[in-house]
Design a protein around this motif. Sequence first.
Motif, PDB file in Angstrom:
ATOM      1  N   SER A 180     -31.630  50.098 -58.498  1.00  0.00           N
ATOM      2  CA  SER A 180     -30.519  50.965 -58.887  1.00  0.00           C
ATOM      3  C   SER A 180     -29.229  50.512 -58.228  1.00  0.00           C
ATOM      4  O   SER A 180     -29.209  50.110 -57.053  1.00  0.00           O
ATOM      5  CB  SER A 180     -30.825  52.406 -58.484  1.00  0.00           C
ATOM      6  OG  SER A 180     -29.676  53.215 -58.571  1.00  0.00           O
ATOM      7  N   GLY A 181     -28.134  50.607 -58.959  1.00  0.00           N
ATOM      8  CA  GLY A 181     -26.835  50.231 -58.418  1.00  0.00           C
ATOM      9  C   GLY A 181     -26.428  51.030 -57.210  1.00  0.00           C
ATOM     10  O   GLY A 181     -25.610  50.576 -56.395  1.00  0.00           O
ATOM     11  N   SER A 190     -27.807  57.323 -65.938  1.00  0.00           N
ATOM     12  CA  SER A 190     -27.357  57.058 -64.578  1.00  0.00           C
ATOM     13  C   SER A 190     -28.245  55.949 -64.030  1.00  0.00           C
ATOM     14  O   SER A 190     -29.368  55.745 -64.506  1.00  0.00           O
ATOM     15  CB  SER A 190     -27.470  58.300 -63.688  1.00  0.00           C
ATOM     16  OG  SER A 190     -28.823  58.552 -63.353  1.00  0.00           O
ATOM     17  N   CYS A 191     -27.756  55.236 -63.019  1.00  0.00           N
ATOM     18  CA  CYS A 191     -28.517  54.090 -62.519  1.00  0.00           C
ATOM     19  C   CYS A 191     -29.816  54.527 -61.852  1.00  0.00           C
ATOM     20  O   CYS A 191     -30.868  53.879 -62.027  1.00  0.00           O
ATOM     21  CB  CYS A 191     -27.663  53.248 -61.576  1.00  0.00           C
ATOM     22  SG  CYS A 191     -26.922  54.141 -60.199  1.00  0.00           S
ATOM     23  N   LEU A 202     -25.205  50.244 -67.643  1.00  0.00           N
ATOM     24  CA  LEU A 202     -25.937  51.153 -68.514  1.00  0.00           C
ATOM     25  C   LEU A 202     -25.010  51.907 -69.459  1.00  0.00           C
ATOM     26  O   LEU A 202     -23.920  52.328 -69.068  1.00  0.00           O
ATOM     27  CB  LEU A 202     -26.724  52.158 -67.670  1.00  0.00           C
ATOM     28  CG  LEU A 202     -27.767  51.545 -66.727  1.00  0.00           C
ATOM     29  CD1 LEU A 202     -28.263  52.592 -65.739  1.00  0.00           C
ATOM     30  CD2 LEU A 202     -28.936  50.972 -67.512  1.00  0.00           C
ATOM     31  N   TYR A 212     -32.345  55.586 -64.602  1.00  0.00           N
ATOM     32  CA  TYR A 212     -32.928  54.461 -65.338  1.00  0.00           C
ATOM     33  C   TYR A 212     -33.918  53.693 -64.469  1.00  0.00           C
ATOM     34  O   TYR A 212     -35.005  53.300 -64.934  1.00  0.00           O
ATOM     35  CB  TYR A 212     -31.821  53.527 -65.818  1.00  0.00           C
ATOM     36  CG  TYR A 212     -32.333  52.372 -66.657  1.00  0.00           C
ATOM     37  CD1 TYR A 212     -32.725  52.566 -67.972  1.00  0.00           C
ATOM     38  CD2 TYR A 212     -32.447  51.096 -66.119  1.00  0.00           C
ATOM     39  CE1 TYR A 212     -33.206  51.511 -68.741  1.00  0.00           C
ATOM     40  CE2 TYR A 212     -32.926  50.040 -66.872  1.00  0.00           C
ATOM     41  CZ  TYR A 212     -33.299  50.250 -68.187  1.00  0.00           C
ATOM     42  OH  TYR A 212     -33.784  49.208 -68.936  1.00  0.00           O
ATOM     43  N   THR A 266     -21.197  54.036 -59.718  1.00  0.00           N
ATOM     44  CA  THR A 266     -21.693  52.833 -60.390  1.00  0.00           C
ATOM     45  C   THR A 266     -22.619  53.227 -61.519  1.00  0.00           C
ATOM     46  O   THR A 266     -23.292  54.265 -61.464  1.00  0.00           O
ATOM     47  CB  THR A 266     -22.433  51.904 -59.408  1.00  0.00           C
ATOM     48  OG1 THR A 266     -22.807  50.698 -60.085  1.00  0.00           O
ATOM     49  CG2 THR A 266     -23.669  52.562 -58.831  1.00  0.00           C
ATOM     50  N   ARG A 267     -22.685  52.380 -62.538  1.00  0.00           N
ATOM     51  CA  ARG A 267     -23.583  52.611 -63.663  1.00  0.00           C
ATOM     52  C   ARG A 267     -24.478  51.392 -63.890  1.00  0.00           C
ATOM     53  O   ARG A 267     -25.031  51.228 -64.976  1.00  0.00           O
ATOM     54  CB  ARG A 267     -22.792  52.910 -64.937  1.00  0.00           C
ATOM     55  CG  ARG A 267     -21.934  54.150 -64.873  1.00  0.00           C
ATOM     56  CD  ARG A 267     -21.396  54.501 -66.250  1.00  0.00           C
ATOM     57  NE  ARG A 267     -22.462  54.752 -67.194  1.00  0.00           N
ATOM     58  CZ  ARG A 267     -23.144  55.887 -67.260  1.00  0.00           C
ATOM     59  NH1 ARG A 267     -22.856  56.882 -66.435  1.00  0.00           N
ATOM     60  NH2 ARG A 267     -24.123  56.036 -68.133  1.00  0.00           N
ATOM     61  N   GLY A 268     -24.623  50.549 -62.884  1.00  0.00           N
ATOM     62  CA  GLY A 268     -25.371  49.323 -63.073  1.00  0.00           C
ATOM     63  C   GLY A 268     -26.733  49.320 -62.418  1.00  0.00           C
ATOM     64  O   GLY A 268     -27.014  50.103 -61.508  1.00  0.00           O
ATOM     65  N   VAL A 269     -27.596  48.414 -62.877  1.00  0.00           N
ATOM     66  CA  VAL A 269     -28.850  48.095 -62.202  1.00  0.00           C
ATOM     67  C   VAL A 269     -28.948  46.575 -62.118  1.00  0.00           C
ATOM     68  O   VAL A 269     -28.485  45.857 -63.008  1.00  0.00           O
ATOM     69  CB  VAL A 269     -30.092  48.672 -62.925  1.00  0.00           C
ATOM     70  CG1 VAL A 269     -30.098  50.182 -62.873  1.00  0.00           C
ATOM     71  CG2 VAL A 269     -30.178  48.177 -64.359  1.00  0.00           C
TER      72      VAL A 269
END
Length: 460
Positions: free
Chosen positions: A413-414, A396-397, A391, A400, A425-428
């Motif tokens: 969410s990550g 924030s994961c 992201l 989002y 983490t900032r991923g999904v």
Amino acid sequence: MWVPQYSGHAQPVYLMIADALEQDIGSGRLNADDRLPTLKELAEALKITPGTVGRAYDEAAKRGLVVGEVGRGTFVLPAKPQATPPVQETGTSNDSAQIDLSIIKPNDANFGTWLRDSITELAHSTDLSRVLDYATDGGHAVHKQAGARWVQRSLPEARWQQIVLTSGAQHGLLVAISSLSKTQDVILCEEHCYPGIISLAHSLDRRLMGVQIDEYGLVPEAFRAACIEHRPALLVCVTTHQNPTNSIMPPERREAIAQIAREYDVFIVDDDIYGFLESQTVHRPISAYAPERSVYLTSLSKSILPALRIGYLYAPPELLSRLSSMVRSSVWMPSPLMAQLASNLINSGMGEQLVKEQQQEAAARQQMAREILGNYQISSQPNSFHIWLVLPEPWSCDEYANLARAHGVTVVSGSQFLSQRTTATRGVRIALMSPSRAELHFALTKLASLLASPEPRLFY
């Protein structure tokens, strides 16, 4: 003590706590009958008022997640059976319903015909009486022979006598971890890992430690440092289409990891659940580099059908009795009826055909995802079943994922993949295979439009 993980102010705090509670129950971090912190304990931990915690617990109770008992506390309820949803016309999108991009599984568009044919064939088979009875330890020989053929796609030298049947890959992980470690042993895994590993480690009272990863998977130097510091019993890793980051570990790194494991006497659980998506002559499993200390794990649930709960462990001879004993202790035996259905698919060549169809479908969906989300940082492979979306600021994961859900699209969410909550983490993770292509296009377009919004907190 359970403490919810959330960030930002995408919605009122009590709703974010309730959402985090629901996510942690769904991922296995919280189980039925677990006692939640008191209002005061959680309020102090989160630096909020007890009233806010009370509203969160009330919201969770309305969703059927928890129940409060006077004088005892608040407890997690067992999951309720899901009602059968109304049949939706294939290829259409219902804007009022969730489009679920949270579960990695094969596309089911072509399941019907071959499944009916396979079941009919089994019903008229002379093998039927045998598969209605108890199986020998590790499974019937004919089922292990079929399992060996499936494993030989990755390990050509695999012998059927070294196959142990399991009730799917998650059960295979339980069997391997339980057999190769004991209470309070350290287990290493990737710092971002499959949530099923996290829940297993916690339920089995193992100490899970995450190891640094990069775009090529587990970092050998970080693995070595973890071996020196923690003296782990085993390593659980996914080297091909790592879940969730989609990395593929190059051969030289697989060999390095195997050598370090040998040097520090660490067992390897080689979770090759997505290996079927790549050429296994190029990407040989890590088990091939350290066969004397590796348990290779695969199943048919990702490649063919989620309900086909048959997995295959391939292990050195000295580990077979331990693994078979743990299968017997946990489920007594995988269903011989299901094992025969799986064997028929493998032996007939239908399994290979279905794998090719899934690879082709995944490639088309990956292309769609790149066209819609290509302006953002995504980690993917040409025929993977999912993507990992990193992201942009200021997202924030959790924020989002919550917003996407509010707009009708479920992603993961990550934070659910963190082996240790100290990691950021900032991923999904976005799974691509479940809906129709039309629904997927609609959902991905929604996700892209949320990212393009000038402010994340659209519905605060």
